[in-house]
Write an enzyme that holds these catalytic residues in place. Sequence first.
Site, PDB file in Angstrom:
ATOM      1  CG  HIS A 139      -1.806   0.899   1.381  1.00 48.90           C
ATOM      2  ND1 HIS A 139      -1.542   2.327   1.733  1.00 48.90           N
ATOM      3  CD2 HIS A 139      -3.136   1.029   1.366  1.00 48.90           C
ATOM      4  CE1 HIS A 139      -2.739   2.868   1.802  1.00 48.90           C
ATOM      5  NE2 HIS A 139      -3.794   2.264   1.477  1.00 48.90           N
ATOM      6  CG  ASP A 216       0.631  -2.435   6.213  1.00 46.76           C
ATOM      7  OD1 ASP A 216      -0.297  -2.695   6.833  1.00 46.76           O
ATOM      8  OD2 ASP A 216       0.548  -1.731   5.162  1.00 46.76           O
ATOM      9  CD  GLN A 219      -6.830  -4.215   4.524  1.00 46.37           C
ATOM     10  OE1 GLN A 219      -7.914  -4.959   4.725  1.00 46.37           O
ATOM     11  NE2 GLN A 219      -7.013  -3.141   3.665  1.00 46.37           N
ATOM     12  CE  LYS A 242      -7.101  -0.150   6.519  1.00 52.24           C
ATOM     13  NZ  LYS A 242      -7.916   0.284   5.426  1.00 52.24           N
ATOM     14  CB  CYS A 380      -3.770   3.369  -1.601  1.00 53.75           C
ATOM     15  SG  CYS A 380      -4.854   4.947  -0.870  1.00 53.75           S
TER      16      CYS A 380
HETATM   17  N1  PLP Z   1      -1.831  -0.568   4.650  1.00 54.00           N
HETATM   18  C1  PLP Z   1      -2.551  -1.416   3.994  1.00 54.00           C
HETATM   19  C2  PLP Z   1      -2.267  -2.997   3.531  1.00 54.00           C
HETATM   20  C3  PLP Z   1      -4.016  -0.984   3.750  1.00 54.00           C
HETATM   21  O1  PLP Z   1      -4.922  -1.776   3.462  1.00 54.00           O
HETATM   22  C4  PLP Z   1      -3.992   0.430   4.495  1.00 54.00           C
HETATM   23  C5  PLP Z   1      -5.453   1.169   4.178  1.00 54.00           C
HETATM   24  O2  PLP Z   1      -6.275   0.608   3.435  1.00 54.00           O
HETATM   25  C6  PLP Z   1      -3.208   1.171   4.801  1.00 54.00           C
HETATM   26  C7  PLP Z   1      -1.790   0.420   4.868  1.00 54.00           C
HETATM   27  C8  PLP Z   1      -3.466   2.348   5.498  1.00 54.00           C
HETATM   28  O3  PLP Z   1      -4.269   2.423   6.777  1.00 54.00           O
HETATM   29  P1  PLP Z   1      -4.826   3.850   7.247  1.00 54.00           P
HETATM   30  O4  PLP Z   1      -5.325   4.476   6.117  1.00 54.00           O
HETATM   31  O5  PLP Z   1      -5.917   3.371   8.143  1.00 54.00           O
HETATM   32  O6  PLP Z   1      -3.751   4.538   7.708  1.00 54.00           O
END
Ligand code: PLP
Length: 422
Positions: A139, A216, A219, A242, A380
Amino acid sequence: MVTTKADAVPRVGGRTVEEIRSDFPALARIIERDGKSNVVAYLDNAATSQKPRSVLDAMAAYYERSNANVHRALYTMGEESTALYEESRRAVQRFVNAARPTEIIYTSGTTAGINLVAHSWGRAFLSEGDEILLTEMEHHSNLVPWQLLAKEKGCRLRFIPFGESGELELDRLETLWSDRIKLVSIVHGSNVLGTVNDVKRIVDFAHERGAVALVDGAQSVPHEPVDVQALDCDFLAFSGHKMLGPTGIGILYGKERLLESMPPFLAGGEMIEAVWLDHATWNSLPYKFEAGTPPIAETVGLGAAVDYLGKLGMAAIRDYERELSAYALPRLKAVPGLKVYGEAKRRGGVFSFNVDGVHPHDLAQYLDGEGICVRSGHHCAHPIMRKLDVAATARASLYFYNLPAEIDRLVGALERAKEFFG
Ligand code: PLP
């Protein structure tokens, strides 16, 4: 018993999914559009989850009874507020099995947690010529902070590629490795391909070569048991919104030894110990990384979210979502002209797809006309889109409160969409 068989009642952790759904007011929402009226089928859980009544009530009760700033107040409401704030931290600590509450840093989300590590650990411990290993399926939140840091420090980024099925090519780790790699930062569950990566293998590989490992967990933490001590990662970042919690709150787990060695990132308020006109000293962990008034009600909401998930059981949630995903995948693939991106052996309930000749934005709007919420766009993850050679995809993503009947609705609507757009 968990089941998604058409003739049986789906259950998670001893409760029927129908019963669970009644805890979520938004899941009863009626969507009125194009003269039609449908109960919502919420299939955008990778973007954010819906919230159970217990989370909404905990936040309302906090504001109605105990609203006061944390840590500095000696009166009853301030003490209550501080106690709630710290109890949530302990709930999160138990949830990911961290060794100590001081290893749980409140942030605003996954993005903020990763940026904290980049700015604090990265600036202090990386120097020119050092390298950072990422994957091609990150992401932007686990890519752009490292791009900025690499530019500032003169570091190089390397990437573990993914193949046709959406699985990382981990057999290439050995040849990709360089002695200059000081940090490995990898996504656990892909928000586009659905792949659940073998992060334990990558963390161990990094540690054997003296590198630090960040995961990270945006998910993964909402969908399966994640035990930071078993995983042995140095950092884990995830988002409250989430996993049934409110927006604006997230967690950075870090091993105490590393957090102790890191300088503060944001300065002011709670993170200080003593301040002179020309210098200051820092508070102990976790407060060193919690500058300013924190999102208190949000931490209370996250604590309630974690309690809710813990009562259902993360293993039961994972098992149900696996069955639901196994139900969804072949049915989606059977829709004429539909291509699913990502068919890893270990995958979660995230399905990115395109339907021949239909723009994903048109598809998402058509589905909304039937009360079905799916996302469309680049999610993203521009580099993944580029590698898949698409500008965008539609994406349906599941959570434990979704039903096989909602998959059937999606599949039926997609078939009609294909005809509609001709
Ligand atoms: N990393 C992953 C794999 C994600 O799916 C997301 C959000 O969709 C993020 C990071 C970023 O999360 P946040 O926008 O809650 O900071």
